[in-house]
Design an enzyme around this catalytic site. Structure first.
Site, PDB file in Angstrom:
ATOM      1  N   ASN A  87      23.171  17.949  46.217  1.00  0.00           N
ATOM      2  CA  ASN A  87      24.082  18.177  47.353  1.00  0.00           C
ATOM      3  C   ASN A  87      24.524  19.631  47.468  1.00  0.00           C
ATOM      4  O   ASN A  87      24.827  20.083  48.568  1.00  0.00           O
ATOM      5  CB  ASN A  87      25.300  17.260  47.177  1.00  0.00           C
ATOM      6  CG  ASN A  87      26.452  17.685  48.050  1.00  0.00           C
ATOM      7  OD1 ASN A  87      26.493  17.413  49.242  1.00  0.00           O
ATOM      8  ND2 ASN A  87      27.417  18.402  47.449  1.00  0.00           N
ATOM      9  N   SER A 139      20.116  18.546  56.204  1.00  0.00           N
ATOM     10  CA  SER A 139      20.976  18.863  57.353  1.00  0.00           C
ATOM     11  C   SER A 139      20.202  18.566  58.631  1.00  0.00           C
ATOM     12  O   SER A 139      18.963  18.607  58.642  1.00  0.00           O
ATOM     13  CB  SER A 139      21.348  20.346  57.338  1.00  0.00           C
ATOM     14  OG  SER A 139      21.915  20.719  58.575  1.00  0.00           O
ATOM     15  N   TYR A 153      19.047  28.925  56.636  1.00  0.00           N
ATOM     16  CA  TYR A 153      19.648  27.639  56.257  1.00  0.00           C
ATOM     17  C   TYR A 153      18.763  26.465  56.700  1.00  0.00           C
ATOM     18  O   TYR A 153      18.362  25.630  55.890  1.00  0.00           O
ATOM     19  CB  TYR A 153      21.044  27.546  56.879  1.00  0.00           C
ATOM     20  CG  TYR A 153      21.778  26.257  56.576  1.00  0.00           C
ATOM     21  CD1 TYR A 153      22.350  26.036  55.334  1.00  0.00           C
ATOM     22  CD2 TYR A 153      21.887  25.258  57.544  1.00  0.00           C
ATOM     23  CE1 TYR A 153      23.027  24.854  55.057  1.00  0.00           C
ATOM     24  CE2 TYR A 153      22.565  24.074  57.282  1.00  0.00           C
ATOM     25  CZ  TYR A 153      23.139  23.881  56.038  1.00  0.00           C
ATOM     26  OH  TYR A 153      23.804  22.713  55.765  1.00  0.00           O
ATOM     27  N   SER A 156      15.573  26.294  54.760  1.00  0.00           N
ATOM     28  CA  SER A 156      15.713  25.708  53.416  1.00  0.00           C
ATOM     29  C   SER A 156      15.806  24.192  53.511  1.00  0.00           C
ATOM     30  O   SER A 156      15.245  23.470  52.694  1.00  0.00           O
ATOM     31  CB  SER A 156      16.951  26.279  52.701  1.00  0.00           C
ATOM     32  OG  SER A 156      18.159  25.764  53.248  1.00  0.00           O
ATOM     33  N   LYS A 157      16.492  23.693  54.536  1.00  0.00           N
ATOM     34  CA  LYS A 157      16.677  22.245  54.664  1.00  0.00           C
ATOM     35  C   LYS A 157      15.390  21.564  55.154  1.00  0.00           C
ATOM     36  O   LYS A 157      15.082  20.445  54.751  1.00  0.00           O
ATOM     37  CB  LYS A 157      17.839  21.942  55.616  1.00  0.00           C
ATOM     38  CG  LYS A 157      19.193  22.469  55.137  1.00  0.00           C
ATOM     39  CD  LYS A 157      19.625  21.823  53.836  1.00  0.00           C
ATOM     40  CE  LYS A 157      21.056  22.175  53.462  1.00  0.00           C
ATOM     41  NZ  LYS A 157      21.508  21.486  52.242  1.00  0.00           N
TER      42      LYS A 157
HETATM   43  N1  LIG Z   1      29.652  20.194  56.208  1.00  0.00           N
HETATM   44  C1  LIG Z   1      28.678  19.977  57.068  1.00  0.00           C
HETATM   45  O1  LIG Z   1      28.927  19.896  58.290  1.00  0.00           O
HETATM   46  C2  LIG Z   1      27.267  19.815  56.610  1.00  0.00           C
HETATM   47  C3  LIG Z   1      26.295  19.512  57.586  1.00  0.00           C
HETATM   48  C4  LIG Z   1      24.986  19.361  57.192  1.00  0.00           C
HETATM   49  C5  LIG Z   1      24.625  19.499  55.865  1.00  0.00           C
HETATM   50  N2  LIG Z   1      25.570  19.793  54.935  1.00  0.00           N
HETATM   51  C6  LIG Z   1      25.127  19.937  53.541  1.00  0.00           C
HETATM   52  O2  LIG Z   1      25.907  19.116  52.685  1.00  0.00           O
HETATM   53  C7  LIG Z   1      26.021  19.733  51.404  1.00  0.00           C
HETATM   54  C8  LIG Z   1      27.492  19.827  51.026  1.00  0.00           C
HETATM   55  O3  LIG Z   1      28.169  20.532  52.053  1.00  0.00           O
HETATM   56  P1  LIG Z   1      29.745  20.739  52.093  1.00  0.00           P
HETATM   57  O4  LIG Z   1      30.097  20.901  53.496  1.00  0.00           O
HETATM   58  O5  LIG Z   1      30.419  19.718  51.250  1.00  0.00           O
HETATM   59  O6  LIG Z   1      29.812  22.186  51.388  1.00  0.00           O
HETATM   60  P2  LIG Z   1      30.969  22.892  50.535  1.00  0.00           P
HETATM   61  O7  LIG Z   1      30.734  24.357  50.705  1.00  0.00           O
HETATM   62  O8  LIG Z   1      32.308  22.342  50.879  1.00  0.00           O
HETATM   63  O9  LIG Z   1      30.622  22.455  49.037  1.00  0.00           O
HETATM   64  C9  LIG Z   1      29.439  22.885  48.402  1.00  0.00           C
HETATM   65  C10 LIG Z   1      29.676  22.878  46.904  1.00  0.00           C
HETATM   66  O10 LIG Z   1      28.459  23.359  46.279  1.00  0.00           O
HETATM   67  C11 LIG Z   1      28.823  24.216  45.219  1.00  0.00           C
HETATM   68  N3  LIG Z   1      27.739  25.165  44.919  1.00  0.00           N
HETATM   69  C12 LIG Z   1      27.290  26.190  45.704  1.00  0.00           C
HETATM   70  N4  LIG Z   1      26.343  26.879  45.060  1.00  0.00           N
HETATM   71  C13 LIG Z   1      26.177  26.282  43.853  1.00  0.00           C
HETATM   72  C14 LIG Z   1      25.336  26.559  42.732  1.00  0.00           C
HETATM   73  N5  LIG Z   1      24.493  27.604  42.727  1.00  0.00           N
HETATM   74  N6  LIG Z   1      25.419  25.746  41.652  1.00  0.00           N
HETATM   75  C15 LIG Z   1      26.286  24.702  41.625  1.00  0.00           C
HETATM   76  N7  LIG Z   1      27.114  24.406  42.657  1.00  0.00           N
HETATM   77  C16 LIG Z   1      27.066  25.192  43.755  1.00  0.00           C
HETATM   78  C17 LIG Z   1      30.064  24.938  45.726  1.00  0.00           C
HETATM   79  O11 LIG Z   1      30.804  25.508  44.650  1.00  0.00           O
HETATM   80  C18 LIG Z   1      30.797  23.823  46.457  1.00  0.00           C
HETATM   81  O12 LIG Z   1      31.702  23.134  45.616  1.00  0.00           O
HETATM   82  C19 LIG Z   1      25.340  21.102  51.509  1.00  0.00           C
HETATM   83  O13 LIG Z   1      24.024  21.008  51.002  1.00  0.00           O
HETATM   84  C20 LIG Z   1      25.301  21.345  53.008  1.00  0.00           C
HETATM   85  O14 LIG Z   1      24.246  22.187  53.370  1.00  0.00           O
HETATM   86  C21 LIG Z   1      26.876  19.968  55.282  1.00  0.00           C
END
Ligand SMILES: NC(=O)c1ccc[n+]([C@@H]2O[C@H](COP(=O)([O-])OP(=O)(O)OC[C@H]3O[C@@H](n4cnc5c(N)ncnc54)[C@H](O)[C@@H]3O)[C@@H](O)[C@H]2O)c1
Length: 246
Positions: A87, A139, A153, A156-157
């Site tokens: 994630n 995503s 981004y 990558s996805k």
């Molecule tokens: N929020 C959205 O609208 C959304 C939409 C589509 C996809 N996503 C995907 O869902 C996932 C989670 O998103 P989110 O919104 O909760 O993000 P967020 O930024 O709130 O949380 C991401 C977490 O990943 C951790 N992280 C980042 N780099 C890291 C690393 N190198 N090693 C270990 N941990 C690491 C961060 O510290 C953070 O706690 C992501 O992959 C994001 O791309 C999110």
């Protein structure tokens, strides 16, 4: 409970979607390894206070050696790694004209190579067990191109989606399923930086006319790693309020 006795590793568990998945899996009986760059001690303590099981693993998923050592240690202590949820991810904003090489590399390094590192470390244990569930959080941008992010981004996805299907094909004979979730517009720190105008525009493109909650993704994640989804592999499930129907 759906995940009774299972050991699940979740990356990016400190906040947002990863945290919601960790809480949901723990509430269904899993012992959850809470992987993040940031400390997850407080989350582990709060799970313990609720009689649930979680253990903090401070780890950078871009470090393949440390990832392997950590996963081997979890497998040694617990005997198995039943579930891996990739994630953790980062985003970058802007157009191709603004996107520099360093940002491009960093986004691919965390999102794509980090996912690869965790899969490489977990799969030998799952193959040995002849069972496993891998879930990659992708995503909507991986399916339809970037809407709000820089093109690194979505790239990558999209690569994660292809990786998901490739692993699903190769690992089926070992009793391992590999699926993904493609969320869109989930209320987390990642989306909190949008302006009010941007939010209105995004919600306008969502038939269900609201932002998603991290819990919406967690429910889909629970289903895909559960026994109920044992005939599903290679799927990247939309959790997007209808913004993309494919
Ligand atoms: N929020 C959205 O609208 C959304 C939409 C589509 C996809 N996503 C995907 O869902 C996932 C989670 O998103 P989110 O919104 O909760 O993000 P967020 O930024 O709130 O949380 C991401 C977490 O990943 C951790 N992280 C980042 N780099 C890291 C690393 N190198 N090693 C270990 N941990 C690491 C961060 O510290 C953070 O706690 C992501 O992959 C994001 O791309 C999110």
């Amino acid at each position: 409970m759906v995940l009774d006795g299972k050991t699940a590793l979740i990356t990016g568990a400190a906040r947002g979607i990863g945290r919601a998945i960790a809480l949901r899996f723990a509430s269904e009986g899993a012992a959850v390894g809470l992987i993040d760059l940031k400390s997850t001690d407080e989350l582990a303590r709060s799970l313990e206070a609720q009689g649930l099981e979680g253990f903090a693993l401070e780890l950078d998923i871009t470090d393949p050696e440390r990832v392997r050592e950590t996963f081997d240690e979890v497998a040694r202590q617990r005997g198995v790694i039943d579930i891996l949820v990739n994630n953790a991810g980062i985003i970058a904003r802007g157009t191709i004209l603004e996107l520099g090489h360093e940002t491009w590399r960093r986004v691919l390094e965390v999102n794509l190579n980090g996912t690869f590192n965790c899969c490489k470390a977990a799969i030998p244990h799952m193959v040995r067990q002849k069972s496993g569930r891998i879930l990659n959080i992708s995503s909507i941008a991986g399916k339809m191109g970037d809407i709000t992010a820089a093109p690194a981004y979505g790239t990558s996805k999209g690569a994660i989606n292809t990786f998901t299907r490739s692993l699903a094909r190769q690992l089926a004979e070992h009793g391992i399923t590999v699926n993904g979730i493609a969320p869109h517009a989930i209320e987390t720190d990642m989306s909190a930086e949008w302006s009010e105008e941007k939010r209105r525009e995004v919600i306008g493109g969502i038939p269900l006319k609201r932002m998603g909650r991290p819990e919406d993704v967690a429910e889909a994640a629970l289903f895909l790693v559960s026994e109920a989804a044992s005939f599903i592999t290679g799927e990247v499930l939309n959790v997007n309020g209808g913004a993309l129907m494919d």
